[in-house]
Scaffold this motif. Structure first.
Motif, PDB file in Angstrom:
ATOM      1  N   SER A   1      42.060  30.244  86.125  1.00 21.27           N
ATOM      2  CA  SER A   1      42.063  30.049  84.670  1.00 21.27           C
ATOM      3  C   SER A   1      41.563  28.665  84.293  1.00 21.27           C
ATOM      4  O   SER A   1      40.791  28.497  83.346  1.00 21.27           O
ATOM      5  N   SER A   2      42.023  27.657  85.039  1.00 23.30           N
ATOM      6  CA  SER A   2      41.604  26.288  84.756  1.00 23.30           C
ATOM      7  C   SER A   2      40.103  26.122  84.969  1.00 23.30           C
ATOM      8  O   SER A   2      39.408  25.526  84.136  1.00 23.30           O
TER       9      SER A   2
ATOM     10  N   VAL B   1      49.640  27.608  79.915  1.00 20.30           N
ATOM     11  CA  VAL B   1      50.021  26.221  80.192  1.00 20.30           C
ATOM     12  C   VAL B   1      48.934  25.506  80.983  1.00 20.30           C
ATOM     13  O   VAL B   1      48.578  24.362  80.700  1.00 20.30           O
ATOM     14  N   SER B   2      48.388  26.188  82.004  1.00 24.37           N
ATOM     15  CA  SER B   2      47.345  25.551  82.815  1.00 24.37           C
ATOM     16  C   SER B   2      46.110  25.251  81.964  1.00 24.37           C
ATOM     17  O   SER B   2      45.477  24.199  82.123  1.00 24.37           O
ATOM     18  N   GLU B   3      45.761  26.159  81.037  1.00 22.06           N
ATOM     19  CA  GLU B   3      44.601  25.940  80.181  1.00 22.06           C
ATOM     20  C   GLU B   3      44.838  24.774  79.212  1.00 22.06           C
ATOM     21  O   GLU B   3      43.955  23.932  79.016  1.00 22.06           O
ATOM     22  N   LYS B   4      46.023  24.729  78.604  1.00 25.78           N
ATOM     23  CA  LYS B   4      46.327  23.647  77.657  1.00 25.78           C
ATOM     24  C   LYS B   4      46.345  22.289  78.363  1.00 25.78           C
ATOM     25  O   LYS B   4      45.831  21.292  77.837  1.00 25.78           O
ATOM     26  N   LEU B   5      46.938  22.246  79.551  1.00 22.61           N
ATOM     27  CA  LEU B   5      46.986  20.984  80.285  1.00 22.61           C
ATOM     28  C   LEU B   5      45.599  20.548  80.740  1.00 22.61           C
ATOM     29  O   LEU B   5      45.290  19.351  80.762  1.00 22.61           O
ATOM     30  N   ALA B   6      44.746  21.525  81.103  1.00 25.09           N
ATOM     31  CA  ALA B   6      43.379  21.196  81.512  1.00 25.09           C
ATOM     32  C   ALA B   6      42.596  20.576  80.357  1.00 25.09           C
ATOM     33  O   ALA B   6      41.700  19.762  80.570  1.00 25.09           O
ATOM     34  N   LEU B   7      42.959  20.972  79.112  1.00 27.38           N
ATOM     35  CA  LEU B   7      42.285  20.442  77.931  1.00 27.38           C
ATOM     36  C   LEU B   7      43.008  19.227  77.352  1.00 27.38           C
ATOM     37  O   LEU B   7      42.627  18.713  76.296  1.00 27.38           O
ATOM     38  N   GLY B   8      44.087  18.760  78.003  1.00 22.48           N
ATOM     39  CA  GLY B   8      44.810  17.581  77.551  1.00 22.48           C
ATOM     40  C   GLY B   8      45.772  17.817  76.413  1.00 22.48           C
ATOM     41  O   GLY B   8      46.228  16.870  75.769  1.00 22.48           O
ATOM     42  N   ARG B   9      46.147  19.080  76.142  1.00 16.03           N
ATOM     43  CA  ARG B   9      47.045  19.405  75.025  1.00 16.03           C
ATOM     44  C   ARG B   9      48.464  19.618  75.557  1.00 16.03           C
ATOM     45  O   ARG B   9      48.992  20.731  75.573  1.00 16.03           O
ATOM     46  N   THR B  10      49.102  18.542  75.949  1.00 13.75           N
ATOM     47  CA  THR B  10      50.417  18.608  76.579  1.00 13.75           C
ATOM     48  C   THR B  10      51.480  19.140  75.632  1.00 13.75           C
ATOM     49  O   THR B  10      52.317  19.961  76.017  1.00 13.75           O
ATOM     50  N   GLU B  11      51.487  18.682  74.378  1.00 16.88           N
ATOM     51  CA  GLU B  11      52.507  19.111  73.424  1.00 16.88           C
ATOM     52  C   GLU B  11      52.411  20.605  73.141  1.00 16.88           C
ATOM     53  O   GLU B  11      53.429  21.278  72.952  1.00 16.88           O
TER      54      GLU B  11
ATOM     55  N   SER C   1      48.113  16.972  68.504  1.00 14.84           N
ATOM     56  CA  SER C   1      46.807  17.124  67.872  1.00 14.84           C
ATOM     57  C   SER C   1      46.939  17.937  66.596  1.00 14.84           C
ATOM     58  O   SER C   1      47.962  18.566  66.338  1.00 14.84           O
ATOM     59  N   VAL C   2      45.849  17.925  65.794  1.00 22.45           N
ATOM     60  CA  VAL C   2      45.852  18.706  64.554  1.00 22.45           C
ATOM     61  C   VAL C   2      46.036  20.182  64.874  1.00 22.45           C
ATOM     62  O   VAL C   2      46.800  20.899  64.239  1.00 22.45           O
ATOM     63  N   GLU C   3      45.328  20.642  65.915  1.00 27.94           N
ATOM     64  CA  GLU C   3      45.462  22.035  66.316  1.00 27.94           C
ATOM     65  C   GLU C   3      46.889  22.326  66.770  1.00 27.94           C
ATOM     66  O   GLU C   3      47.432  23.380  66.510  1.00 27.94           O
ATOM     67  N   GLY C   4      47.512  21.363  67.460  1.00 25.56           N
ATOM     68  CA  GLY C   4      48.878  21.543  67.924  1.00 25.56           C
ATOM     69  C   GLY C   4      49.858  21.704  66.770  1.00 25.56           C
ATOM     70  O   GLY C   4      50.806  22.465  66.840  1.00 25.56           O
TER      71      GLY C   4
END
Length: 540
Positions: free
Chosen positions: A310-311, A69-79, A223-226
């Motif tokens: 991690s972030s 979660v911390s990594e996804k949020l750091a990259l702006g991928r909230t969904e 995102s497309v990846e999401g």
């Protein structure tokens, strides 16, 4: 909701963990007086089995979830972070049901044939319903830690312990008053875990609703990846991280589980069943609860450092990784040591004050002294998990547990329970050393450097003065009764030990003036004044 910094998050989790641990110790005092050491053995067996299965049930997913979660949020991928969380929730519900069944139906066999205490079966079964909720609670705590919002987990711990303590003490008392024996009173005490789980779950639901309202304004387009992130892909990521994390996190609960399983069988040939069970009751009811106090900050650091490291690692910010690693390791040592010293030198009066007699004082002091290596083992392992290096630490934990098992059997005959405790300390040392060596290859951290000489000198002086003071006070006799005498002596010895610590560390170079700026504000202000006075005195 705002994100908490490492220090703020650590303080929140440390305060919550300290309150929870304090309430846990408070709970043990009336329970030990009502159940005795024999009843506490059955209660301790039940709790250690439950603690181990709880980690198995969650499979390390809370820590893995925090990291992802911390990594996804750091990259702006909230969904993506939200989808990962929802998948983890389904896993928690499923495993909660399975582990509840394991506790309910497996308790009689384990109690009779492995732990050799048939009375522990009903205590284990009384805890089983808590397993329905705790995996889900752990997942929710991991999610909030991944968002670097520590207050939710901290408050849930506090309310959990309050309900646990009240229920355990009240039920044990009522059951004994109704004329039932200690076996059923221990089961009533165990049931406190169920009401504690309900309280923690309610707190987490409240924070979940608050977060849902607050986060509605920051939803982003998937995102497309999401869109390609399927549930089986999520589970693959979670299990790739969580299985190693689970095995790493199981180190201490596994040690306690091993002790619950082998102490009676190993000691019985030399001491008899009653004495062996009483020794186990002292270990689980007194020593483990007190020895668990010093690692409180390390536990908080372990939970806080994983998402922060991690972030930074995800951003390739190696300087930040090294700085936070050094900071976490240094705080762990410098904050854990004074508490260990105070508990060790004041072990006898603390034991008398809390439990009414001095039985098992040596066990308490021995196990508490070894917790310094536990602190370093846990903190260094947490940093390695934050760096995604979980494969080798699993082998390190396995090596430590193998040392624990082998040396427990080798040392029990010549040294009795102290041989088993020495095996525990060796387990911590082996795992810690392997973690630190591996970490050195990845991060250029600096722990204490030449400060070790000052730290060792301060430790020797404090131990010598504290032991001498305790023996002198003990020689005056029992003027106020066992408990009040114990309270007075423990307060005097403990305050002396903790009071000498910062002064000696600064005077001998264990702590340097530049270290003080990393301390909490009140202590930083106090030590800052002391340093200025020392410098002005030298100038004159």
């Amino acid at each position: 909701m705002t994100k908490d910094s490492l220090i703020k998050g650590t303080v929140i989790l440390a305060a919550a963990a300290f309150i929870a641990r304090f309430l846990g110790v408070v709970q043990r005092v009336p329970l030990q007086n009502m159940l005795g050491d024999l009843g506490m053995a059955s209660y301790g067996i039940a709790y250690n089995v439950y603690a181990l299965l709880l980690i198995v049930a969650t499979a390390g997913i809370p820590s893995a979830l925090s990291k992802l979660v911390s990594e996804k949020l750091a990259l702006g991928r909230t969904e993506e972070a939200e989808r990962i969380y929802r998948s983890a929730v389904w896993f928690a519900v499923t495993t909660g049901v399975l582990m509840t069944a394991v506790l309910l139906f497996g308790a009689p066999y384990y109690a009779e044939h492995i732990a050799k205490d048939v009375d522990a079966a009903v205590a284990i079964q009384a805890l089983a319903p808590a397993m329905l909720l705790f995996p889900l609670i752990a997942i929710m705590r991991g999610y909030f830690q991944g968002r670097q919002t520590m207050l939710a987990g901290g408050l849930s711990q506090i309310f959990e312990q309050i309900l646990r303590v009240v229920t355990a003490v009240v039920l044990a008392y009522v059951i004994l008053r109704l004329g039932y024996d200690v076996k059923w009173a221990a089961a009533g005490a165990s049931f406190g875990g169920v009401t504690g789980a309900l309280a923690a779950f309610i707190v987490m639901i409240v924070f979940q609703l608050r977060l849902k309202r607050a986060a509605s304004s920051e939803r982003r387009t998937i995102s497309v990846e999401g869109e390609r992130l399927r549930r089986r892909d999520i589970y693959r990521m979670l299990f790739r991280l969580s299985v190693p994390i689970s095995l790493i996190s199981m180190a201490v609960p596994m040690i306690y589980f091993i002790d619950s399983s082998i102490v009676i069988p190993l000691l019985e040939p030399w001491t008899g069943f009653e004495q062996a069970k009483e020794t186990l009751g002292i270990l689980t009811g007194r020593a483990q609860s007190l020895a668990g106090i010093p690692p409180i900050l390390a536990i908080a650091l372990s939970m806080s450092i994983v998402p922060v490291v991690s972030s930074a690692f995800a951003r390739n910010d190696h300087q930040e990784v090294a700085a936070k690693t050094s900071q976490a390791l240094r705080i762990a040592v410098l904050s854990g040591l004074p508490v260990i010293l105070a508990l060790c030198v004041a072990a006898r009066p603390i034991n008398q004050f809390l439990f009414g007699d001095a039985a098992g004082t040596g066990i308490i002091a021995f196990l508490t002294a070894g917790s310094l290596f536990q602190i370093m083992m846990m903190t260094s392992g947490a940093v390695l998990m934050g760096l995604g290096q979980t494969a080798r630490p699993v082998l390190y934990v396995a090596a430590g547990l193998m040392v624990k098992l082998v040396f427990s059997f080798l040392l029990v005959k010549p040294f009795g329970i102290y041989g088993i405790l020495a095996a525990t300390t060796l387990c911590f040392i082996v795992t810690m050393c392997l973690n630190m060596l591996d970490l050195r290859r990845s991060v250029r951290y600096q722990l204490l450097g030449r400060r070790w000489l000052g730290l060792l000198a301060a430790t020797v002086i404090i131990a010598a003065v504290g032991i001498s003071l305790e023996m002198a006070l003990h020689s005056f006799g029992d003027w106020f009764g066992t408990r009040w005498n114990g309270f007075l002596h423990a307060a005097l010895v403990g305050v002396a030990a903790i009071g000498m610590y910062p002064a000696l560390m600064l005077a001998l170079g264990g702590i340097r003036p530049d270290d003080v700026r990393h301390f909490p504000a009140p202590l930083r202000k106090l030590l800052g004044r002391w340093i200025k006075n020392q410098e002005s005195g030298r100038a004159m």
